[in-house]
Design a protein around this motif. Sequence first.
Motif, PDB file in Angstrom:
ATOM      1  N   GLN A  66      -3.421   3.667  -1.842  1.00 49.95           N
ATOM      2  CA  GLN A  66      -3.229   2.962  -3.110  1.00 49.95           C
ATOM      3  C   GLN A  66      -2.741   1.559  -2.794  1.00 49.95           C
ATOM      4  OE1 GLN A  66      -0.387   4.798  -5.870  1.00 49.95           O
ATOM      5  NE2 GLN A  66       0.414   2.766  -6.318  1.00 49.95           N
TER       6      GLN A  66
ATOM      7  N   PHE B 194      -1.224  -0.623   7.969  1.00 46.55           N
ATOM      8  CA  PHE B 194      -1.983   0.469   7.348  1.00 46.55           C
ATOM      9  C   PHE B 194      -3.436   0.520   7.826  1.00 46.55           C
ATOM     10  CE2 PHE B 194       1.544   0.084   4.411  1.00 46.55           C
ATOM     11  CZ  PHE B 194       1.793   1.399   4.041  1.00 46.55           C
TER      12      PHE B 194
ATOM     13  N   ALA C 125       0.833  -1.203   0.000  1.00 48.34           N
ATOM     14  CA  ALA C 125       0.000   0.000   0.000  1.00 48.34           C
ATOM     15  C   ALA C 125       0.866   1.251   0.000  1.00 48.34           C
ATOM     16  CB  ALA C 125      -0.902  -0.001   1.240  1.00 48.34           C
ATOM     17  N   VAL C 126       0.312   2.309  -0.561  1.00 44.25           N
ATOM     18  CA  VAL C 126       0.950   3.621  -0.520  1.00 44.25           C
ATOM     19  C   VAL C 126      -0.073   4.581   0.059  1.00 44.25           C
ATOM     20  CG1 VAL C 126       2.149   5.388  -1.846  1.00 44.25           C
ATOM     21  CG2 VAL C 126       2.187   3.019  -2.645  1.00 44.25           C
ATOM     22  N   ASP C 127       0.336   5.381   1.014  1.00 46.23           N
ATOM     23  CA  ASP C 127      -0.564   6.342   1.655  1.00 46.23           C
ATOM     24  C   ASP C 127      -0.374   7.712   0.995  1.00 46.23           C
ATOM     25  OD1 ASP C 127      -2.109   7.880   3.258  1.00 46.23           O
ATOM     26  OD2 ASP C 127      -1.173   7.278   5.152  1.00 46.23           O
ATOM     27  N   TRP C 128      -1.444   8.180   0.324  1.00 47.15           N
ATOM     28  CA  TRP C 128      -1.376   9.492  -0.327  1.00 47.15           C
ATOM     29  C   TRP C 128      -2.151  10.514   0.506  1.00 47.15           C
ATOM     30  CZ3 TRP C 128       2.068  10.203  -4.004  1.00 47.15           C
ATOM     31  CH2 TRP C 128       2.469   9.128  -4.797  1.00 47.15           C
TER      32      TRP C 128
ATOM     33  N   TYR D 266       2.383   2.541   9.707  1.00 44.35           N
ATOM     34  CA  TYR D 266       2.887   2.916   8.378  1.00 44.35           C
ATOM     35  C   TYR D 266       2.006   3.958   7.694  1.00 44.35           C
ATOM     36  CZ  TYR D 266       6.900  -0.208   8.116  1.00 44.35           C
ATOM     37  OH  TYR D 266       8.131  -0.789   8.321  1.00 44.35           O
ATOM     38  N   ARG D 267       0.950   4.398   8.385  1.00 46.74           N
ATOM     39  CA  ARG D 267       0.171   5.517   7.860  1.00 46.74           C
ATOM     40  C   ARG D 267       1.004   6.790   7.955  1.00 46.74           C
ATOM     41  NH1 ARG D 267      -6.162   5.455   8.864  1.00 46.74           N
ATOM     42  NH2 ARG D 267      -6.592   3.296   8.322  1.00 46.74           N
ATOM     43  N   ARG D 268       0.770   7.691   7.028  1.00 51.91           N
ATOM     44  CA  ARG D 268       1.579   8.905   6.996  1.00 51.91           C
ATOM     45  C   ARG D 268       1.357   9.779   8.228  1.00 51.91           C
ATOM     46  NH1 ARG D 268       5.630   9.641   3.224  1.00 51.91           N
ATOM     47  NH2 ARG D 268       5.169  11.853   3.048  1.00 51.91           N
TER      48      ARG D 268
ATOM     49  N   GLU E 259      -1.471  13.346   1.909  1.00 52.57           N
ATOM     50  CA  GLU E 259      -1.334  14.764   1.611  1.00 52.57           C
ATOM     51  C   GLU E 259      -1.994  15.157   0.308  1.00 52.57           C
ATOM     52  OE1 GLU E 259       1.030  12.729   2.487  1.00 52.57           O
ATOM     53  OE2 GLU E 259       2.308  13.558   4.043  1.00 52.57           O
ATOM     54  N   ASP E 260      -2.372  14.196  -0.521  1.00 55.01           N
ATOM     55  CA  ASP E 260      -3.024  14.538  -1.780  1.00 55.01           C
ATOM     56  C   ASP E 260      -4.430  15.088  -1.555  1.00 55.01           C
ATOM     57  OD1 ASP E 260      -0.862  13.858  -3.199  1.00 55.01           O
ATOM     58  OD2 ASP E 260      -1.912  12.527  -4.592  1.00 55.01           O
TER      59      ASP E 260
END
Lengths: 180, 391
Positions: free
Chosen positions: A69, A117, A55-58, A142-144, A60-61
């Motif tokens: 993601q 996540f 997973a990818v944490d976006w 692992y969350r931003r 700030e988007d």
Amino acid sequence: MHALYDRLKALFPLGELTEQRANLAFATLPVEYLRPALLHLRDQEGYTHLVLLTAVDWLEDGQENCQFQLTYLLNNRAENLDIGLRVMLPREGTTMASIHDLWPTAATYQRELREMFGIDFPDSPGVYEEFILEGWNDIPPYRRDFDTLKYANDSYAQRAGRETRDPETHMKEQLYPGKS
Amino acid sequence: MAYTPDRSQYPARKADGSLDIDLTSGKFLKLWQGPNHPGITGNMSVELTVCGDEVVEGKVHVGYLHRGFEKLMERRTFIQCFPIVCRICVPEPDFNEYCYAAAVEELAGIEAPERANWIRALILEMGRINSYLMYLGGQSGALGQGVIGQWTTYARDLMLDRFEEMTGARIYHMFIMPGGVRDTLPDGFEGRMEETLKEIERTLKDVWDVMFCNAVFKKRTVGMGVIDPAWLDAYGVTGPSARAAGVAKDVRRDAPYLVYPELDFEPVIGHDSDIYTRADVRRRDLLMSVDLIRQILAKMPKDGPIMAPMPSMLHWKIPRGETYIRGECSRGEYGYYLVTDGSGYPRRVNVRGPSYTHAMALLERMIVNINISDVASLMVSLHTYPPEIER
């Protein structure tokens, strides 16, 4: 990769193809089409190797319903091709269908994703068992928005005589003294 | 005629398919192999449920050395990540350096010089030899042959000397960095490396005689711990474990990187897929690495740049993108999935180590119905390094 993309596009509502290099591409698709797309790639196109699931944490988007993601990376060894399927998920109360029945090893990835996540895979074997963390009661680390430094400061005592510097500022001072 | 029990019938299964194990019945016992146990591969443990001396269920537990590398890297500049990554795998750290550097280079549009690629391939093969030497010591040690580990440790130490004179460090080399490598080869390196390779070959001959030709070793490994070729994709099996099953999976051949297309080699394969075959595939792969190092030293350019022009490390921002870089390490496919967002920090780094699949789902499947005394041997035969699981 374009020929594969065209074949997939005829079957699934794929987003734009991101061709990273000749043998590696990524494409986004709606969550509900992920499983049939994975099955098609595995059984019809020779993408039999699940390379990774992560997973990818976006955060700030700022797009409310698509901040996580998930990337499913598949490999076709015979043709030396990789395709990454991306699905975007909301941040809170996130659940995702398990694919452990397609690749048993996916259960490990899913167990880690739930712990790190907070993405739930309700049907995945052992998904609620602790994987790496023990007795964790903070937000998934692992969350931003998990602050590693604050957690470390709150949890551990600093050794006497030790000071922490901001790496960027410190390196500037070392390399360009008096100019930072 | 020998009686062969139908093990699929015992223990009984519940309606949901899970094993019906009642620990209060007196028939079963929980046994922990690890985290502090001579028969465990590093910092992990296996929770065994045994009936007599037969394992009926095994659960792998990790988390004993989680340091959060992937998270740490999200708060460090690209160059600050470079000295961290090698810590993810102790016995063969260089693949982390290569995969990370190659991923950063690809997303930043940097091309490492040709000479640097030759030196990178040399280091990766040196690391592979070290890792295999450790494995051979572990595999024989799990069956009581302690002396083999002493021999292979001696040979590994010689290779560590070569690492030390080349990189300044024995374990964590931090030599392959984004853009190229840190230095060229020291004067007279080729000669000293040749002496080391000869000593390794001599050691391996002894290992063959004492370990592979040993009746006890054969008795306890031939036909044991067989990986069904049908499991390879299902469980993400790569590297020597896959090649021992007769499938020539080798990233160096399937998806050539660095200078491997210019080297002459064929993946080493076996056919019986048992512990003995996996050990033999690794032994032969080690000898192939010896040959590859000789080829590399003979073919590599003797001059030329070793580092590409790089942007200022303090202001280095990489455009938004994502990529995956893989290489063939001693245990299988090693890969880095790197996502960038246009800032000076990685958005996400995900490390795909072969142990992640081999030591978890695959081991839990294979451990059932074996004898307690074979657990260590089976585990070592999958050649797992726990730090790759809990990066």
